[in-house]
Write a protein that holds these residues in place. Structure first.
Motif, PDB file in Angstrom:
ATOM      1  N   ALA A 347       0.843  -1.202   0.000  1.00  0.00           N
ATOM      2  CA  ALA A 347       0.000   0.000   0.000  1.00  0.00           C
ATOM      3  C   ALA A 347       0.871   1.242   0.000  1.00  0.00           C
ATOM      4  N   ASN A 348       0.229   2.371  -0.331  1.00  0.00           N
ATOM      5  CA  ASN A 348       0.860   3.686  -0.234  1.00  0.00           C
ATOM      6  C   ASN A 348       0.412   4.305   1.082  1.00  0.00           C
ATOM      7  N   ILE A 349       1.354   4.570   1.967  1.00  0.00           N
ATOM      8  CA  ILE A 349       1.023   4.967   3.333  1.00  0.00           C
ATOM      9  C   ILE A 349       1.260   6.459   3.549  1.00  0.00           C
ATOM     10  N   ALA A 350       0.296   7.095   4.234  1.00  0.00           N
ATOM     11  CA  ALA A 350       0.435   8.501   4.647  1.00  0.00           C
ATOM     12  C   ALA A 350      -0.023   8.608   6.095  1.00  0.00           C
ATOM     13  N   ILE A 351       0.597   9.499   6.838  1.00  0.00           N
ATOM     14  CA  ILE A 351       0.176   9.740   8.226  1.00  0.00           C
ATOM     15  C   ILE A 351      -0.294  11.186   8.362  1.00  0.00           C
ATOM     16  N   GLY A 371       1.338  -0.183  -5.258  1.00  0.00           N
ATOM     17  CA  GLY A 371       0.011  -0.741  -5.457  1.00  0.00           C
ATOM     18  C   GLY A 371      -1.054   0.328  -5.609  1.00  0.00           C
ATOM     19  N   HIS A 372      -2.313  -0.089  -5.618  1.00  0.00           N
ATOM     20  CA  HIS A 372      -3.439   0.818  -5.843  1.00  0.00           C
ATOM     21  C   HIS A 372      -4.150   1.218  -4.554  1.00  0.00           C
ATOM     22  N   THR A 373      -3.745   0.645  -3.436  1.00  0.00           N
ATOM     23  CA  THR A 373      -4.384   0.963  -2.164  1.00  0.00           C
ATOM     24  C   THR A 373      -3.620   2.083  -1.453  1.00  0.00           C
ATOM     25  N   TYR A 374      -4.372   3.029  -0.907  1.00  0.00           N
ATOM     26  CA  TYR A 374      -3.794   4.129  -0.126  1.00  0.00           C
ATOM     27  C   TYR A 374      -4.312   4.023   1.297  1.00  0.00           C
ATOM     28  N   LEU A 375      -3.402   4.047   2.258  1.00  0.00           N
ATOM     29  CA  LEU A 375      -3.766   3.960   3.668  1.00  0.00           C
ATOM     30  C   LEU A 375      -3.407   5.260   4.384  1.00  0.00           C
ATOM     31  N   PHE A 376      -4.402   5.884   4.993  1.00  0.00           N
ATOM     32  CA  PHE A 376      -4.168   7.077   5.810  1.00  0.00           C
ATOM     33  C   PHE A 376      -4.270   6.668   7.282  1.00  0.00           C
ATOM     34  N   PHE A 377      -3.162   6.777   7.980  1.00  0.00           N
ATOM     35  CA  PHE A 377      -3.131   6.525   9.416  1.00  0.00           C
ATOM     36  C   PHE A 377      -3.351   7.870  10.103  1.00  0.00           C
ATOM     37  N   THR A 378      -4.431   7.981  10.876  1.00  0.00           N
ATOM     38  CA  THR A 378      -4.790   9.286  11.417  1.00  0.00           C
ATOM     39  C   THR A 378      -5.556   9.136  12.737  1.00  0.00           C
ATOM     40  N   LEU A 385      -7.270   6.315  17.166  1.00  0.00           N
ATOM     41  CA  LEU A 385      -6.350   6.067  16.059  1.00  0.00           C
ATOM     42  C   LEU A 385      -7.019   5.132  15.062  1.00  0.00           C
ATOM     43  N   ILE A 386      -7.066   5.549  13.796  1.00  0.00           N
ATOM     44  CA  ILE A 386      -7.761   4.755  12.777  1.00  0.00           C
ATOM     45  C   ILE A 386      -6.921   4.635  11.509  1.00  0.00           C
ATOM     46  N   ILE A 387      -7.346   3.704  10.662  1.00  0.00           N
ATOM     47  CA  ILE A 387      -6.766   3.541   9.321  1.00  0.00           C
ATOM     48  C   ILE A 387      -7.893   3.723   8.320  1.00  0.00           C
ATOM     49  N   ILE A 388      -7.664   4.611   7.345  1.00  0.00           N
ATOM     50  CA  ILE A 388      -8.649   4.820   6.271  1.00  0.00           C
ATOM     51  C   ILE A 388      -8.049   4.250   4.997  1.00  0.00           C
ATOM     52  N   ALA A 389      -8.646   3.197   4.478  1.00  0.00           N
ATOM     53  CA  ALA A 389      -8.187   2.581   3.230  1.00  0.00           C
ATOM     54  C   ALA A 389      -8.954   3.192   2.061  1.00  0.00           C
ATOM     55  N   CYS A 390      -8.228   3.572   1.009  1.00  0.00           N
ATOM     56  CA  CYS A 390      -8.858   4.301  -0.116  1.00  0.00           C
ATOM     57  C   CYS A 390      -8.297   3.824  -1.456  1.00  0.00           C
ATOM     58  N   LYS A 391      -9.041   4.199  -2.500  1.00  0.00           N
ATOM     59  CA  LYS A 391      -8.488   4.151  -3.847  1.00  0.00           C
ATOM     60  C   LYS A 391      -8.515   5.555  -4.418  1.00  0.00           C
TER      61      LYS A 391
END
Length: 394
Positions: A347-351, A371-378, A385-391
């Motif tokens: 995945a592509n990770i951003a915080i 890959g095509h998945t983007y994960l925002f840790f926020t 604390l959550i993870i938002i999975a996106c395209k």
């Protein structure tokens, strides 16, 4: 400036070899008596640096390239085009810190005349030569100190002063506006006596609020990004102006341009709306973040913030004109759930407002880049604390 470089045979050699490694050319013996292999390599390196940044120069025959530091420090044509829109047709302009003249040449397309001041005599000669090649006939190059030249000019001699103060002084990098050369803070009274408008190109690292406390009569601040990389800050001073400063973010991407403007007074007055993640997620362009439009951008597009300190936004209705990355939310999970099972091996990770760094997260949960998945840790509005999975949509 070695004019032997302009000989037909030398120019043909440079053109035929301009895709090759400059280092490779520098290590070979020069086929020309009056042009060294180092000079040939320098011209080829200059062309390669200009292809994307300065295509007009790169694809004009007979251009003479300066030392690479001059090419590194000059504006791109993308940002020079923005500056061209800031001046009136037929105006008188002086560029106090001319450099390689990219901005001057674009300003000259609107101005009656542009005075290009450059202390480096060799660089001034190169600029004057290239201006003739590019048919910029109203660019007057003077190898002199711009401040000294301005002091000798009559009051109101110009409509616009353009200045790009150097952030390298005595071979060291400086960070305070007052330490740059020339010192635009100390000289602003002089500037506004000689011209009604002053356009200062400043470092994208500069704190805008700090600069506004030092500069008088600022009417506009432009925050310019190119492909989500903040390139320049432009401060526009107008003699006698005492009103609220307008901040304009300009996003250049994929041959498109998006603008957004606000004032700090408006920004302070807005009460943000906060939401749990909805259907779409919005990550603002760096020009918005650098400008500080954290509440204004949400209000304008009717978005909710994920958290006060996480500058990402959400909505149920898609806002296709949002100036930044746009995602469709696929899943939202508590961060703690990742300890039991990681469904995203790549995945592509951003915080955003999150305690762990990206590298720590990747190592801890064995997540590969891409890959095509983007994960925002926020952090959400409940301070969870959550993870938002996106395209990614845009």
């Amino acid at each position: 400036m070695n004019r032997n470089i302009l000989d037909k045979e030398v120019q043909q050699f440079i053109k035929a070899n301009r895709e090759k490694s400059p280092t490779e050319i520098a290590l070979k013996k020069s086929p020309f008596q009056n042009v060294s292999s180092a000079e040939l390599a320098s011209q080829i390196d200059g062309w390669q640096r200009s292809v994307k940044k300065l295509p007009t120069w790169a694809y004009s025959d007979g251009i003479y390239y300066p030392d690479k530091i001059n090419l590194e420090q000059c504006s791109s044509e993308h940002t020079a085009l923005i500056k061209q829109t800031l001046i009136a047709k037929g105006s008188r302009v002086i560029d106090l810190t001319g450099g390689f003249s990219v901005d001057s040449c674009y300003l000259a397309q609107e101005a009656e005349e542009v005075i290009h001041c450059e202390l480096n005599e060799k660089l001034s000669e190169i600029v004057a030569y290239n201006a003739r090649i590019l048919r910029v006939n109203n660019l007057k190059c003077i190898a002199t100190d711009g401040i000294a030249f301005l002091e000798d000019a009559e009051d109101d001699a110009f409509d616009y002063i353009y200045v790009d103060p150097s952030r390298r002084v005595n071979q060291g990098k400086v960070f305070l506006l007052e330490d740059c050369e020339p010192n635009i803070v100390a000289n602003q009274t002089l500037f506004l006596r000689k011209s009604r408008y002053v356009i200062s190109k400043l470092s994208p690292l500069l704190d805008i609020s700090t600069a506004l406390s030092s500069l008088k009569h600022v009417r506009f601040v432009y925050v310019i990004s190119l492909d989500n990389d903040c390139k320049e800050l432009l401060f526009i001073q107008e003699r006698g102006y005492e009103g609220e400063c307008t901040i304009r973010s300009i996003r250049l991407f994929q041959d498109q341009l998006q603008t957004f403007e606000f004032t700090y007074e408006e920004e302070r007055a807005i009460i943000s709306r906060f939401l749990l993640p909805q259907k779409y997620l919005y990550d603002p362009d760096v020009s918005i973040s650098k400008a500080g439009a954290f509440k204004s951008i949400g209000k304008y597009f009717g978005l909710g913030k994920i958290h006060q300190h996480a500058h990402i936004y959400t909505s149920d209705q898609l806002q296709v004109n949002f100036p930044g990355r746009i995602f469709e939310i696929l899943d939202v999970r508590p961060y703690s759930s990742l300890k039991k099972q990681n469904p995203w091996p790549q995945a592509n990770i951003a915080i955003r407002n999150f305690p762990d760094k990206v590298e720590v997260i990747k190592k801890k949960f064995k997540i590969k880049d891409g890959g095509h998945t983007y994960l925002f840790f926020t952090t959400d509005i409940n301070n969870q604390l959550i993870i938002i999975a996106c395209k990614k949509l845009a």
